[in-house]
Motif scaffolding. Structure first.
Motif, PDB file in Angstrom:
ATOM      1  N   PRO A  69     -47.528  36.322  -5.000  1.00  0.00           N
ATOM      2  CA  PRO A  69     -47.032  35.643  -6.210  1.00  0.00           C
ATOM      3  C   PRO A  69     -47.835  34.382  -6.499  1.00  0.00           C
ATOM      4  O   PRO A  69     -48.406  33.786  -5.599  1.00  0.00           O
ATOM      5  N   ASN A  85     -38.361  30.123   1.760  1.00  0.00           N
ATOM      6  CA  ASN A  85     -37.915  31.362   1.123  1.00  0.00           C
ATOM      7  C   ASN A  85     -39.002  32.425   1.263  1.00  0.00           C
ATOM      8  O   ASN A  85     -40.133  32.137   1.656  1.00  0.00           O
ATOM      9  N   ALA A  87     -46.626  34.101  -0.469  1.00  0.00           N
ATOM     10  CA  ALA A  87     -47.701  33.347  -1.113  1.00  0.00           C
ATOM     11  C   ALA A  87     -48.721  32.854  -0.096  1.00  0.00           C
ATOM     12  O   ALA A  87     -49.896  32.704  -0.417  1.00  0.00           O
ATOM     13  N   CYS A 105     -40.588  34.142  -0.986  1.00  0.00           N
ATOM     14  CA  CYS A 105     -41.705  33.988  -1.917  1.00  0.00           C
ATOM     15  C   CYS A 105     -42.777  33.084  -1.319  1.00  0.00           C
ATOM     16  O   CYS A 105     -43.963  33.394  -1.378  1.00  0.00           O
ATOM     17  N   GLY A 106     -42.366  31.975  -0.741  1.00  0.00           N
ATOM     18  CA  GLY A 106     -43.311  31.045  -0.114  1.00  0.00           C
ATOM     19  C   GLY A 106     -44.073  31.692   1.035  1.00  0.00           C
ATOM     20  O   GLY A 106     -45.271  31.456   1.209  1.00  0.00           O
ATOM     21  N   CYS A 126     -43.648  30.000  -6.890  1.00  0.00           N
ATOM     22  CA  CYS A 126     -42.367  30.279  -6.235  1.00  0.00           C
ATOM     23  C   CYS A 126     -41.355  29.202  -6.605  1.00  0.00           C
ATOM     24  O   CYS A 126     -41.724  28.074  -6.917  1.00  0.00           O
ATOM     25  N   THR A 127     -40.076  29.564  -6.551  1.00  0.00           N
ATOM     26  CA  THR A 127     -39.012  28.591  -6.794  1.00  0.00           C
ATOM     27  C   THR A 127     -38.833  27.734  -5.552  1.00  0.00           C
ATOM     28  O   THR A 127     -39.364  28.039  -4.488  1.00  0.00           O
TER      29      THR A 127
END
Length: 133
Positions: A92, A115, A121, A117-118, A95-96
């Motif tokens: 991604p 999270n 990434a 996503c991190g 990320c949030t």
């Protein structure tokens, strides 16, 4: 009498010379015709801001709206700005900041991330939810 007739004639000739000298030669050229509008491209665009990503050949560019892109000879690819192509499309780009910890692994390294996503990434693979022990 002869002199007065001569003066009158000279005055008339002088007046005619002045009139003829003030004339301008007009050269009439064939009218230049404007080029016909290209039916595939708009002629006038609004200044509406609705960005689009457009492409012409190998060039990709963001335009403020679709009309401006077409007027420049580009084809609209998608709404929104053009994004640089990632060398790793599986990762991604953003990320949030949501905190939902995961334990992830890359090679021989195991690490806790805020999270999933991190973790992805950074090139890690999530192995379980929660912090690593």
């Amino acid at each position: 009498m002869l002199i007065s007739k001569l003066i009158t004639r000279l005055a008339a000739l002088f007046g005619a010379a002045i009139i003829l000298a003030s004339c301008t030669v007009v050269v009439e050229e064939p009218p230049t015709r404007p080029l016909p509008p290209r039916p595939d491209r708009p002629q006038i665009c609004t200044r509406e801001y609705a960005p689009v990503c457009a492409r012409a050949g190998s060039r990709q560019r963001t335009f403020s709206n679709a009309c401006m892109a077409r007027a420049a000879g580009f084809r609209v690819q998608h709404p929104g700005q053009c994004r640089p192509q990632s060398s790793r499309p599986d990762r991604p780009q953003a990320c949030t900041m949501e905190y939902r910890p995961v334990c992830a692994k890359r090679g021989g390294s195991i690490r806790t991330f805020g999270n999933a996503c991190g973790a992805r990434a950074e090139g890690y693979r999530v192995i379980r939810p929660g912090a690593c022990r």
